[in-house]
Design a protein around this motif. Structure first.
Motif, PDB file in Angstrom:
ATOM      1  N   ASP A   1       4.464   9.132 -26.647  1.00  0.00           N
ATOM      2  CA  ASP A   1       4.128   7.711 -26.654  1.00  0.00           C
ATOM      3  C   ASP A   1       3.614   7.313 -25.273  1.00  0.00           C
ATOM      4  O   ASP A   1       4.339   7.402 -24.284  1.00  0.00           O
ATOM      5  N   SER A   2       2.375   6.865 -25.202  1.00  0.00           N
ATOM      6  CA  SER A   2       1.750   6.553 -23.907  1.00  0.00           C
ATOM      7  C   SER A   2       2.385   5.341 -23.234  1.00  0.00           C
ATOM      8  O   SER A   2       2.132   5.096 -22.045  1.00  0.00           O
ATOM      9  N   ARG A   3       3.221   4.616 -23.958  1.00  0.00           N
ATOM     10  CA  ARG A   3       3.873   3.438 -23.363  1.00  0.00           C
ATOM     11  C   ARG A   3       5.108   3.811 -22.556  1.00  0.00           C
ATOM     12  O   ARG A   3       5.688   2.953 -21.876  1.00  0.00           O
ATOM     13  N   THR A   4       5.535   5.057 -22.645  1.00  0.00           N
ATOM     14  CA  THR A   4       6.750   5.493 -21.948  1.00  0.00           C
ATOM     15  C   THR A   4       6.392   6.393 -20.774  1.00  0.00           C
ATOM     16  O   THR A   4       5.394   7.106 -20.796  1.00  0.00           O
ATOM     17  N   ARG A   5       7.254   6.361 -19.757  1.00  0.00           N
ATOM     18  CA  ARG A   5       7.040   7.195 -18.571  1.00  0.00           C
ATOM     19  C   ARG A   5       8.343   7.284 -17.792  1.00  0.00           C
ATOM     20  O   ARG A   5       9.305   6.540 -18.034  1.00  0.00           O
TER      21      ARG A   5
ATOM     22  N   ALA B   1       9.747   1.929 -20.737  1.00  0.00           N
ATOM     23  CA  ALA B   1       8.692   1.692 -21.732  1.00  0.00           C
ATOM     24  C   ALA B   1       8.065   0.340 -21.435  1.00  0.00           C
ATOM     25  O   ALA B   1       8.768  -0.657 -21.238  1.00  0.00           O
ATOM     26  N   GLU B   2       6.740   0.328 -21.412  1.00  0.00           N
ATOM     27  CA  GLU B   2       6.002  -0.898 -21.110  1.00  0.00           C
ATOM     28  C   GLU B   2       5.013  -1.199 -22.231  1.00  0.00           C
ATOM     29  O   GLU B   2       4.457  -0.292 -22.849  1.00  0.00           O
ATOM     30  N   GLU B   3       4.802  -2.480 -22.469  1.00  0.00           N
ATOM     31  CA  GLU B   3       3.783  -2.892 -23.421  1.00  0.00           C
ATOM     32  C   GLU B   3       3.001  -4.051 -22.816  1.00  0.00           C
ATOM     33  O   GLU B   3       3.590  -5.079 -22.452  1.00  0.00           O
ATOM     34  N   LYS B   4       1.709  -3.847 -22.668  1.00  0.00           N
ATOM     35  CA  LYS B   4       0.823  -4.847 -22.067  1.00  0.00           C
ATOM     36  C   LYS B   4       1.340  -5.297 -20.703  1.00  0.00           C
ATOM     37  O   LYS B   4       1.351  -6.491 -20.387  1.00  0.00           O
ATOM     38  N   GLY B   5       1.789  -4.327 -19.916  1.00  0.00           N
ATOM     39  CA  GLY B   5       2.233  -4.602 -18.564  1.00  0.00           C
ATOM     40  C   GLY B   5       3.632  -5.149 -18.436  1.00  0.00           C
ATOM     41  O   GLY B   5       4.117  -5.381 -17.321  1.00  0.00           O
TER      42      GLY B   5
ATOM     43  N   LEU C   1      14.225  -4.954 -25.309  1.00  0.00           N
ATOM     44  CA  LEU C   1      14.228  -6.414 -25.390  1.00  0.00           C
ATOM     45  C   LEU C   1      14.074  -6.846 -26.848  1.00  0.00           C
ATOM     46  O   LEU C   1      13.266  -6.269 -27.587  1.00  0.00           O
ATOM     47  N   PRO C   2      14.819  -7.865 -27.286  1.00  0.00           N
ATOM     48  CA  PRO C   2      14.773  -8.263 -28.702  1.00  0.00           C
ATOM     49  C   PRO C   2      13.365  -8.532 -29.231  1.00  0.00           C
ATOM     50  O   PRO C   2      13.030  -8.134 -30.351  1.00  0.00           O
ATOM     51  N   SER C   3      12.517  -9.190 -28.437  1.00  0.00           N
ATOM     52  CA  SER C   3      11.184  -9.544 -28.931  1.00  0.00           C
ATOM     53  C   SER C   3      10.249  -8.347 -29.027  1.00  0.00           C
ATOM     54  O   SER C   3       9.129  -8.467 -29.568  1.00  0.00           O
ATOM     55  N   TYR C   4      10.677  -7.167 -28.531  1.00  0.00           N
ATOM     56  CA  TYR C   4       9.841  -5.970 -28.588  1.00  0.00           C
ATOM     57  C   TYR C   4      10.393  -4.922 -29.556  1.00  0.00           C
ATOM     58  O   TYR C   4       9.877  -3.807 -29.610  1.00  0.00           O
ATOM     59  N   ARG C   5      11.406  -5.286 -30.309  1.00  0.00           N
ATOM     60  CA  ARG C   5      11.983  -4.339 -31.255  1.00  0.00           C
ATOM     61  C   ARG C   5      11.084  -4.170 -32.478  1.00  0.00           C
ATOM     62  O   ARG C   5      10.290  -5.048 -32.804  1.00  0.00           O
ATOM     63  N   GLY C   6      11.223  -3.039 -33.148  1.00  0.00           N
ATOM     64  CA  GLY C   6      10.406  -2.777 -34.320  1.00  0.00           C
ATOM     65  C   GLY C   6       9.019  -2.270 -33.995  1.00  0.00           C
ATOM     66  O   GLY C   6       8.162  -2.180 -34.892  1.00  0.00           O
ATOM     67  N   ARG C   7       8.775  -1.923 -32.728  1.00  0.00           N
ATOM     68  CA  ARG C   7       7.450  -1.439 -32.329  1.00  0.00           C
ATOM     69  C   ARG C   7       7.464   0.041 -31.941  1.00  0.00           C
ATOM     70  O   ARG C   7       6.492   0.556 -31.400  1.00  0.00           O
TER      71      ARG C   7
END
Length: 270
Positions: free
Chosen positions: A132-136, A183-187, A210-216
């Protein structure tokens, strides 16, 4: 390849937890904070107290090397009593049967369960085609954002108060054995987790979104990235714990973990 939990592996996993508690104490007490992390160390046993709301207040390792002596239980109870806290004991199902009798006799009650999962990395293949490119890997400069994100996820809220005590999260990040991932999404830092390597065992913990980023798929991505990293460095076994029936349970099953045991959590109220 299926891997079953036996007493030798259970002792190794409990031993890694004991070593982690000791390391955590050393780091915690180097950080500026409002309460000292205290650890009572006995032979192959430790009891942790980090304040009234600390989530790791518990005694671990009891009964892993033979019968439990009543004076050991008494010493643990006195440790928690002196800190004005109930005594909490984590019980591995492979612990000596004397622990069950002693805790029953001394008035302990069941307070919950946790699932321990294991995975054979030697034969594991990732269910994801590519990482997953969002993780590092997290860098030192990520510590504050990582700590806030992990704490917020566990508190089930997107924004923590500026006065929230993040000592535990900072200590997890700084432990010598810790390899934190982010893990990052859109910075935006949206999730985090830790990998610890000990000999051929990879332990995954402190995974939070974070709750608003769950399910992704961020937690799955963090699991996958840490497992790939551990396998590349020679780890043979991976382990993680979840609450029964949780979203985390579904995620760890999805990447290939098998249920190893159900750990009982006992408490004695004062």
């Amino acid at each position: 390849m299926e891997l079953s939990l036996n007493i030798e592996l259970a002792r190794k996993l409990e031993g890694d937890l004991l070593a982690g508690n000791k390391e955590l104490m050393q780091v915690w007490n180097e950080i500026d904070h409002k309460s000292e992390l205290k650890v009572l160390e006995l032979e192959n046993i430790s009891a942790v107290y980090g304040g009234p709301d600390c989530p790791i207040n518990e005694a671990v390792g009891l009964g892993m090397y033979g019968p439990v002596q009543e004076e050991i239980i008494e010493a643990i109870e006195e440790f928690y009593r002196s800190n004005n806290h109930d005594t909490e004991i984590r019980v591995c199902p492979l612990a000596h049967e004397s622990l069950v009798e002693l805790t029953r006799k001394r008035g302990y009650v069941l307070s919950g369960f946790s699932y321990r999962w294991i995975l054979t990395l030697e034969s594991w293949t990732s269910p994801l085609m590519v990482p997953d490119s969002r993780t590092r890997l997290a860098m030192p400069q990520d510590e504050d954002n990582w700590s806030k994100a992990v704490a917020s996820g566990f508190a089930d809220q997107d924004n923590m108060s500026e006065t929230t005590d993040l000592t535990l999260e900072h200590a997890f990040f700084r432990m010598k054995s810790s390899i934190p991932f982010i893990a990052e999404e859109k910075g935006k830092v949206a999730a985090g987790g830790v990998l610890a390597l000990s000999d051929d065992v990879a332990s995954l913990f402190a995974t939070s979104t974070l709750p608003s980023y769950r399910g992704r798929g961020l937690q799955t991505g963090l699991l996958d990235s840490r497992l790939r990293y551990a396998k590349d460095r020679g780890a043979r076994i991976a382990t993680i714990e979840t609450d029964p029936g949780s979203g985390s349970q579904r995620n760890v099953e999805r990447v290939g973990f098998q249920l190893a045991d159900v750990t009982a959590e006992l408490v004695k109220h004062y």
